[in-house]
Design a protein around this motif. Structure first.
Motif, PDB file in Angstrom:
ATOM      1  N   VAL A 114       0.823  -1.208   0.000  1.00 49.43           N
ATOM      2  CA  VAL A 114       0.000   0.000   0.000  1.00 49.43           C
ATOM      3  C   VAL A 114       0.862   1.265   0.000  1.00 49.43           C
ATOM      4  O   VAL A 114       0.358   2.350  -0.261  1.00 49.43           O
ATOM      5  CB  VAL A 114      -0.957   0.017   1.212  1.00 49.43           C
ATOM      6  CG1 VAL A 114      -1.969  -1.123   1.125  1.00 49.43           C
ATOM      7  CG2 VAL A 114      -0.194  -0.042   2.524  1.00 49.43           C
ATOM      8  N   CYS A 115       2.155   1.126   0.295  1.00 54.68           N
ATOM      9  CA  CYS A 115       3.033   2.300   0.317  1.00 54.68           C
ATOM     10  C   CYS A 115       4.475   1.845   0.160  1.00 54.68           C
ATOM     11  O   CYS A 115       4.901   0.876   0.793  1.00 54.68           O
ATOM     12  CB  CYS A 115       2.853   3.076   1.624  1.00 54.68           C
ATOM     13  SG  CYS A 115       3.828   4.595   1.700  1.00 54.68           S
ATOM     14  N   ASN A 116       5.220   2.546  -0.677  1.00 54.24           N
ATOM     15  CA  ASN A 116       6.654   2.315  -0.851  1.00 54.24           C
ATOM     16  C   ASN A 116       7.302   3.689  -0.991  1.00 54.24           C
ATOM     17  O   ASN A 116       7.099   4.381  -1.980  1.00 54.24           O
ATOM     18  CB  ASN A 116       6.915   1.463  -2.092  1.00 54.24           C
ATOM     19  CG  ASN A 116       8.356   0.990  -2.163  1.00 54.24           C
ATOM     20  OD1 ASN A 116       9.218   1.462  -1.426  1.00 54.24           O
ATOM     21  ND2 ASN A 116       8.624   0.051  -3.062  1.00 54.24           N
ATOM     22  N   THR A 117       8.073   4.097   0.012  1.00 49.01           N
ATOM     23  CA  THR A 117       8.542   5.471   0.073  1.00 49.01           C
ATOM     24  C   THR A 117       9.948   5.539   0.650  1.00 49.01           C
ATOM     25  O   THR A 117      10.406   4.598   1.323  1.00 49.01           O
ATOM     26  CB  THR A 117       7.591   6.330   0.928  1.00 49.01           C
ATOM     27  OG1 THR A 117       8.064   7.677   0.981  1.00 49.01           O
ATOM     28  CG2 THR A 117       7.498   5.796   2.338  1.00 49.01           C
ATOM     29  N   THR A 118      10.605   6.663   0.391  1.00 47.75           N
ATOM     30  CA  THR A 118      11.909   6.923   1.005  1.00 47.75           C
ATOM     31  C   THR A 118      11.784   7.812   2.239  1.00 47.75           C
ATOM     32  O   THR A 118      12.780   8.069   2.913  1.00 47.75           O
ATOM     33  CB  THR A 118      12.848   7.607  -0.009  1.00 47.75           C
ATOM     34  OG1 THR A 118      12.251   8.828  -0.448  1.00 47.75           O
ATOM     35  CG2 THR A 118      13.103   6.709  -1.201  1.00 47.75           C
ATOM     36  N   HIS A 119      10.583   8.298   2.539  1.00 48.45           N
ATOM     37  CA  HIS A 119      10.354   9.148   3.694  1.00 48.45           C
ATOM     38  C   HIS A 119      10.001   8.298   4.913  1.00 48.45           C
ATOM     39  O   HIS A 119       9.849   7.068   4.821  1.00 48.45           O
ATOM     40  CB  HIS A 119       9.238  10.163   3.402  1.00 48.45           C
ATOM     41  CG  HIS A 119       9.530  11.047   2.233  1.00 48.45           C
ATOM     42  ND1 HIS A 119      10.471  12.039   2.266  1.00 48.45           N
ATOM     43  CD2 HIS A 119       8.995  11.070   0.966  1.00 48.45           C
ATOM     44  CE1 HIS A 119      10.511  12.656   1.103  1.00 48.45           C
ATOM     45  NE2 HIS A 119       9.634  12.079   0.283  1.00 48.45           N
ATOM     46  N   THR A 120       9.840   8.969   6.048  1.00 51.80           N
ATOM     47  CA  THR A 120       9.488   8.263   7.290  1.00 51.80           C
ATOM     48  C   THR A 120       8.035   8.499   7.654  1.00 51.80           C
ATOM     49  O   THR A 120       7.668   8.462   8.839  1.00 51.80           O
ATOM     50  CB  THR A 120      10.394   8.731   8.434  1.00 51.80           C
ATOM     51  OG1 THR A 120      10.319  10.158   8.556  1.00 51.80           O
ATOM     52  CG2 THR A 120      11.838   8.313   8.211  1.00 51.80           C
ATOM     53  N   GLN A 121       7.195   8.705   6.658  1.00 53.45           N
ATOM     54  CA  GLN A 121       5.755   8.801   6.871  1.00 53.45           C
ATOM     55  C   GLN A 121       5.061   8.485   5.566  1.00 53.45           C
ATOM     56  O   GLN A 121       5.639   8.609   4.480  1.00 53.45           O
ATOM     57  CB  GLN A 121       5.359  10.191   7.364  1.00 53.45           C
ATOM     58  CG  GLN A 121       5.722  11.312   6.418  1.00 53.45           C
ATOM     59  CD  GLN A 121       5.379  12.670   6.981  1.00 53.45           C
ATOM     60  OE1 GLN A 121       5.004  12.797   8.145  1.00 53.45           O
ATOM     61  NE2 GLN A 121       5.503  13.709   6.171  1.00 53.45           N
TER      62      GLN A 121
END
Length: 658
Positions: A384-391
């Motif tokens: 549901v989410c793949n990100t380089t951030h911490t949120q």
């Protein structure tokens, strides 16, 4: 020589001086002292004997003897000695000069003449030389020793380094140059691999002092060259271990060496030290390193000896190595909030987490993945989410009870951290308060609840003037018994950028700090600017803004600008920015070019008009008649008398008939 007494005839005084000088005062008087060198502050005795018959001009009359210490008059006693001599004795109870001259003078009729002198020196016995140490240089096998001389004795002192047990079988050594406290015993006087006794002896007129005696084998104090680190490798099957290989310095291969290894990561303030390494082994293994981390390594060696005086070599040149990465480990601290996503039975989730520490990241984290189920062998769960951030914000069907959060790097992905999307409202914590913890921190206190807890989530928000623009920050406290937590002030300030500049204004902009750099909630930004003559000014900017215009600047002036981020606990300055205002604004420059262009066009139009308009040319540049083309210029008289160079007139040849 003292001045003449009042009323003394000049010729009589001059005759006395000539008699004393020409007759010669050598042998006229003799001065003896108890000792020319005495301890400082001790008594000094002296005696002066004047032989009247040898001092011409003093054969008759009374001889008066006076004493002078340098230029100061001192009193002594006087008596008549044998053979018609005059004797004066002097005692100085405390001689407080390190060096002075004691003069014996004779006085006759008010005039003093120096007839004898003794030089006296005072000081102390030599101080004991301290901290004697020696180093054997393997390049020439000379033994260099150094020491501390101690306090100054104020007297000439001879210093010698002495040694026994050498090849010469007697006391030998070396003498340092004047003003130095070290010297080198040459190889020909040394007996290697044998005990030698070495000490320093200092001698002056008042005594001798010796240092502590060293009993050493010269090879025990040899200063070796450092080894050379050749290779560093990770061990594949023991992933937190590395193997190092080195070469020993030339000339030390036959020695039994003891070595030390030190290493650290660039951000570490102290070195980790590994001792007890055999130099001849050539390799060593060390475990416990972090994955995906750069380390600096250095090595040094010394001769393996029981002597505590053995010297270490210098540290070898630094060699760097980065350990290989491993999939992240550990669980991620996560916190979430949720609200219905309109209609349709979906839930909008705001998930936040903390980046793993270096010992858990095992390298450089490339990103984070949120899935609806744990990863199983052979299939990938829905993401549901793949990100380089911490949120991350994402939607899930209502009733979803869990999501799974993991971090990944180039070596793999961590085990998923289960995040339970289930809100259980309990009693709020009592006694919540915050107090300053220092310049850059806040202490938050609360009372322990009555029911057991798993962890505490501390959440705070930045206060802004605009409603609905509050940014929340948080941290997790895993200690179940904790009743306090520390919120750090910002560790960084935003970096300023110049967006626009004119002769009197400068527009600055910056980007908001990442959450992990704010260490709390930033309450304001402050912009400072100053020119070279220190006209300092500042302005406070609301945190909702990301730009600011400085007005009222001076044209063509250099300014330095920096931004400061502030929290309730303290402030942090950002890097400074240097800018130079313009001489003219853009509109002024455009107006100047437009004016110059108009002037040029007008001049060109006028020039063209002048060339084409004859009437205007006549008005500005009227025609002037040319005398050469006038009728008068063409008229010539019938006969013009010619004047000869001598001044007489010559008539043209006559044309009349004879």
């Amino acid at each position: 020589m003292a001045g003449c007494g009042a009323g003394t005839p000049f010729l009589l005084q001059l005759s006395l001086l000539l008699l004393l000088h020409l007759g010669g005062t050598l042998g006229c008087a003799s001065v003896t002292v108890g000792s020319p060198i005495v301890p400082l502050g001790s008594a000094v005795t002296a005696s002066c004997t004047v032989q009247r018959e040898l001092c011409r001009g003093l054969e008759q009359g009374k001889v008066r003897i006076r004493w002078m210490l340098d230029n100061k008059l001192v009193a002594g006693s006087q008596r008549q000695g044998p053979g018609g001599t005059e004797v004066s004795n002097l005692t100085l109870p405390r001689f407080n000069h390190t060096q002075a001259r004691l003069w014996c003078c004779v006085e006759w009729n008010g005039t003093k003449q120096r007839v004898g002198m003794a030089e006296i020196r005072a000081g102390y016995p030599p101080a004991k030389p301290l901290n004697l140490s020696c180093v054997l240089n393997l390049s020439d096998y000379g033994l260099t020793c150094q020491w501390e001389q101690g306090t100054d004795s104020h007297l000439p002192t001879s210093v010698v380094l002495k040694c026994t047990g050498s090849r010469a079988q007697e006391v030998t050594g070396c003498t340092p140059r004047e003003g130095h406290s070290h010297c080198t015993v040459p190889r020909r006087l040394l007996q290697l691999y044998r005990q030698m006794e070495i000490w320093v002896s200092a001698t002056n007129a008042l005594g001798t002092a010796e240092s502590e005696h060293l009993c050493i084998d010269p090879m025990d104090v040899a200063k070796l060259d450092p080894p050379t680190l050749q290779s560093i490798q990770s061990i594949p099957f023991q992933t937190d271990c590395i193997t190092l290989a080195w070469d020993l310095a030339w000339g030390t291969e036959h020695m039994e060496l003891q070595c030390e290894l030190r290493y650290r990561a660039p951000e570490d303030s102290a070195w980790a030290l590994v001792t007890g390494i055999s130099g001849r082994a050539g390799t060593a293994q060390r475990c416990g390193f972090l994955f995906g981390t750069q380390y600096h390594f250095q090595m040094r060696c010394r001769r393996n000896s029981a002597s505590a005086l053995a010297h270490w070599s210098e540290w070898s040149p630094c060699r760097s190595y980065t350990t290989h990465e491993k999939a992240p480990t550990g669980k991620l601290d996560a916190w979430w909030g949720a609200e219905p996503a309109g209609t349709g039975g979906w839930l909008e989730v705001q998930l936040r987490w903390k980046a793993p520490q270096q010992q858990e990241a095992n390298g450089r984290v490339l990103g984070y993945r949120v899935t609806l189920s744990p990863r199983r062998r052979g299939r990938d769960p829905p993401t549901v989410c793949n990100t380089t951030h911490t949120q991350c914000n994402f939607s899930v069907p209502v009733g979803t009870r869990r999501v799974y959060l993991s971090a990944y790097n180039a070596a793999g992905e961590s085990a998923p951290t289960e995040v339970v999307l289930l809100e259980r409202k309990g009693q709020p914590l009592a006694g919540l308060r915050a107090v300053p913890g220092g310049e850059h921190s806040l202490w938050v206190h609360w009372e322990a609840p009555l029911v057991p807890v798993t962890a505490y989530i501390l959440e705070w928000q930045r206060v802004t003037v605009e409603p609905g623009h509050c940014s929340a920050f948080w941290q997790m406290e895993h200690d179940r018994a904790a009743t306090t937590a520390l919120i750090q002030a910002p560790s960084h300030a935003p970096k300023l950028h110049l967006k626009r500049i004119s002769k009197s204004e400068a527009e600055l902009c910056w980007e908001s700090l990442p959450v992990d750099m704010q260490n709390g909630f930033i309450t304001s930004y402050t912009i400072f600017w100053a020119n070279r003559i220190a006209d300092l000014a500042s302005a406070t900017v609301n945190t909702s803004l990301s730009s600011f215009v400085i007005r009222g600047l001076k044209p063509s002036t250099l300014y330095k600008v920096h931004i400061m981020a502030s929290t309730a606990a303290g402030s942090t300055n950002g890097t400074s920015l240097t800018l130079v205002t313009k001489v003219l604004d853009d509109t002024e420059i455009q107006f100047l070019f437009l004016t110059l262009g108009l002037v040029f066009v007008v001049l060109m139009v006028l020039l063209i008009c002048f060339q084409k308009n004859e009437r205007m040319k006549e008005q500005l540049w009227p025609s002037v008649p040319d005398p050469a083309n006038s009728s008068l210029g063409k008229w010539v008289p019938a006969a013009v008398p010619q004047v000869s160079p001598g001044g007489s007139s010559q008539s043209p040849p006559s044309t009349w008939p004879l």
